[in-house]
Design a protein around this motif. Structure first.
Motif: not given
Lengths: 267, 420
Positions: A212-214, A216-225, A227-228
């Motif tokens: 859940r923590f993992y 939640t910390v992702a900012i939706k507006e900045r999604e960058n798969l 880069c991940r």
């Protein structure tokens, strides 16, 4: 001159003995390979017996020329570089022939492949210091990894100083060995198979909290798969808690950790 | 409220804080304790979230209830959002459980202003005390000092944490006045100064007494929001430079403003976060910290913003062609670092390798030099790469093309942000 392939027992000492034999017989081998990986060939093969005193003599000589080379050989031996024995053999031969000067030329063609492989090994170990996931099985911490290189010797001191009062093990699926640690002592030993047991409720709850923590910390507006994935290649995901299927988070369920490696035990 | 729900609310509220590093502290094995810090200079990333940011620390707020009403913030008093608070005990237990499973490298604790700054800090200190004393935790802790809290509390926090930070958030006082009416420049800078002075003092004590208590051994950092106010890159970078010079900060983080609330003074809610601008600022920040550049070399009143098309180092190189070409076999470290395509690692490798013999052009790639960029700016044994022809215009084109694939978002999308 006869082409000859050296077969050895797969240990670092065994490999050093191959270097010893080659110099004693004045014959450069055309390949050096562990006995268990050897395939039938038309070339002549020779089994090299591991003799600790021979290994020590080789290592002493190398250490005399360059301490750095010793580290390079030890680390290089853990890498997944194909024909790594031959690359390391050539490096040693050049060192004995020319002295340690070329070790400073980081673009040297004998040195570079080994250097790159060692950087790969160290890079992978660094990633895994973070990506390793432990589960608690009745007081004992256990984890699995699936690295390309043999990283356990590089991870040992890190995890032992991190969890000095725990008992833990870390299983390397690729090389079928495990690091065991209890009350101040650590060993790395071969282990053919390992099957994780189902988590109890506490363990499952912490897995859910982490997942859940993992998420939640992702900012939706900045999604960058992309880069991940650059920072955390997909091949590591198989053993990481946050990428497991739903069953993994339920107490009593047989965990379904993804298995990708060749010939690994199925769950 | 269930722990899972609390964690969701309090990590969601903390996620806009960019800092998530675990470098700079040296905690080795300690008998009877759990934890160490990574020996690597880069710290240790435990995961990467879907936005590509590293997850190192359990980044949560102790509470998202807040007495303040900063307009840009999700946790502002007037925002209608679910509220929760951890008890110090809960938080300590969760941190240890995550740490043992190697999910995290430590804790990053911040908080909304619960009642008043002092009360908030006391709760935070309580949580850290339980971690350090009851659980004997020897891992990394980053704590946020709440502006306006008493200096004694900052002192106690600093003795428990590895790194402290005070977020400036808005790069100018005017921005602060209009968007964060409860905060003042003085209230933000006072704890920063205190942390700096105390850090210096602590280093002096450590020289005299080996066991002197360590105050925030990993130093302090801060964060600036980019794009919430009309401040230019120049202003942000100058401020950054000043913070490194005067306050000895370890890091200044930039956070592209994500419009979380609608307000007439803020960019509208459908504004995309200025990721490319943030990226350029980070590139410039690296130039300040590792490459010996100064803010005024990179930007000036004439060009107050970074060029979205080329990175700051290339921009500088294009404006200073008289500095080039640099001869790799003789140039000093500082000059090598100015060449686009040569970084700290490859510059150091060049220094080592050229002692063993003269370098050839084909060696450079093997040393990690990015020749796509560097070839225009260097010579090897007095010669440029063979067959290389370029004019100032094609040079710019080629440099743009060399960087393009690695940039965040697509180019067109990003460019429109600068027009806005």
């Amino acid at each position: 001159m006869m082409e000859v392939i050296y077969l050895y027992d797969g240990s670092f000492e065994g490999f050093l003995c191959c270097i010893f034999e080659s110099y004693a017989n004045r014959e450069p081998p055309s390949d050096i390979t562990p006995e268990e990986d050897a395939c039938p060939t038309l070339f002549q093969t020779r089994h090299i017996k591991t003799d600790k005193s021979h290994a020590d003599r080789v290592l002493r000589k190398i250490a005399l020329l360059s301490g750095e080379a010793v580290i390079l050989l030890r680390r290089g031996f853990l890498t997944c570089l194909e024909h790594r024995e031959m690359y390391l053999y050539r490096l040693t031969a050049k060192l004995l022939r020319e002295g340690p000067g070329f070790l400073r030329n980081l673009a040297d063609e004998t040195l570079l492949p080994v250097l790159k492989a060692v950087r790969h090994l160290e890079g992978e170990a660094q990633l895994l210091r973070g990506f390793v996931r432990f589960s608690e099985y009745s007081g004992i911490l256990g984890g699995e990894i699936e690295p390309k290189n043999r990283v356990l010797p590089l991870l040992r001191s890190h995890f032992c100083s991190r969890f000095p009062n725990e008992r833990f093990f870390l299983y390397d699926r690729t090389h079928r060995e495990a690091l065991f640690y209890a009350s101040g002592k650590a060993v790395i030993a071969p282990l053919e198979q390992f099957e994780a047991v189902a988590p109890d409720e506490t363990e499952a709850a912490f897995r859910r909290l982490w997942k859940r923590f993992y998420d939640t910390v992702a900012i939706k507006e900045r999604e960058n798969l992309r880069c991940r994935q650059t920072h955390m290649p997909k091949r590591y995901w198989g053993t990481m808690t946050e990428f497991q299927g739903e069953d993994y988070f339920i107490a009593g369920q047989t965990p379904r950790l993804e298995h990708r490696g060749p010939g690994l035990p199925s769950v | 409220m269930e722990l899972l729900e609390k964690l969701t609310i309090l990590s969601d509220a903390a996620k806009y804080d960019a800092a998530c590093t675990s470098s700079g502290a040296r905690r080795g094995y300690k008998e009877g304790f759990i934890g160490n810090t990574s020996t690597s200079a880069m710290g240790c990333c435990h995961s990467f979230s879907a936005d590509g940011r590293c997850v190192t620390l359990l980044k949560v707020l102790l509470s998202n209830q807040c007495a303040y009403d900063c307009k840009y913030c999700v946790n502002r008093r007037s925002n209608d959002t679910p509220r929760a608070s951890f008890t110090p005990e809960e938080l300590a237990e969760l941190t240890i459980a995550f740490y043992r499973r190697n999910y995290i490298e430590g804790l990053f604790l911040s908080s909304g202003v619960l009642r008043n700054p002092d009360h908030t800090m006391e709760l935070m200190i309580r949580a850290l005390q339980i971690l350090r004393e009851t659980y004997r935790f020897n891992g990394y802790i980053h704590a946020k000092a709440i502006p306006g809290a008493a200096p004694e509390l900052v002192e106690r926090l600093g003795l428990l944490a590895d790194r402290l930070s005070v977020n400036i958030e808005l790069p100018s006082e005017a921005g602060l006045k209009s968007l964060a009416p409860d905060k003042t420049k003085g209230a933000i800078l006072a704890p920063m100064r205190q942390i700096q002075t105390r850090g210096v003092q602590c280093k002096e004590e450590l020289v005299k007494y080996r066991h002197a208590p360590k105050f925030a051994p990993a130093g302090q950092s801060t964060q600036l929001i980019v794009g919430a106010t009309a401040d230019s890159d120049l202003r942000i970078l100058r401020l950054t430079q000043g913070l490194y010079d005067r306050y000895r900060l370890k890091r200044v983080f930039f956070s592209a403003y994500v419009p979380v609330v609608a307000h007439s003074l803020l960019p509208s809610r459908d504004t995309k976060p200025p990721l490319l601008r943030e990226h350029r600022l980070y590139q410039a920040d690296w130039l300040l910290r590792f490459y010996g550049f100064r803010a005024e070399e990179l930007l000036d009143e004439g060009t107050p913003d970074f060029n979205p098309l080329v990175d700051p180092k290339c921009s500088w190189a294009l404006a200073h062609l008289e500095f080039f070409p640099v001869e790799v076999n003789t140039a000093d470290y500082e000059a090598l670092l100015r060449v686009p395509g040569i970084g700290v690692v490859s510059a150091k490798r060049i220094l080592v390798s050229r002692r063993a013999g003269t370098l050839r052009t084909e060696d450079l790639k093997k040393l990690g030099v990015v020749m796509k960029r560097a070839q225009y700016f260097l010579t090897c044994r007095g010669q440029m790469s063979e067959g290389l022809r370029f004019t100032p215009e094609s040079l710019l084109r080629n440099l743009i093309a060399a960087e393009q694939p690695g940039l965040p978002g697509t180019r067109m999308e990003q460019l429109s942000l600068f027009g806005a």
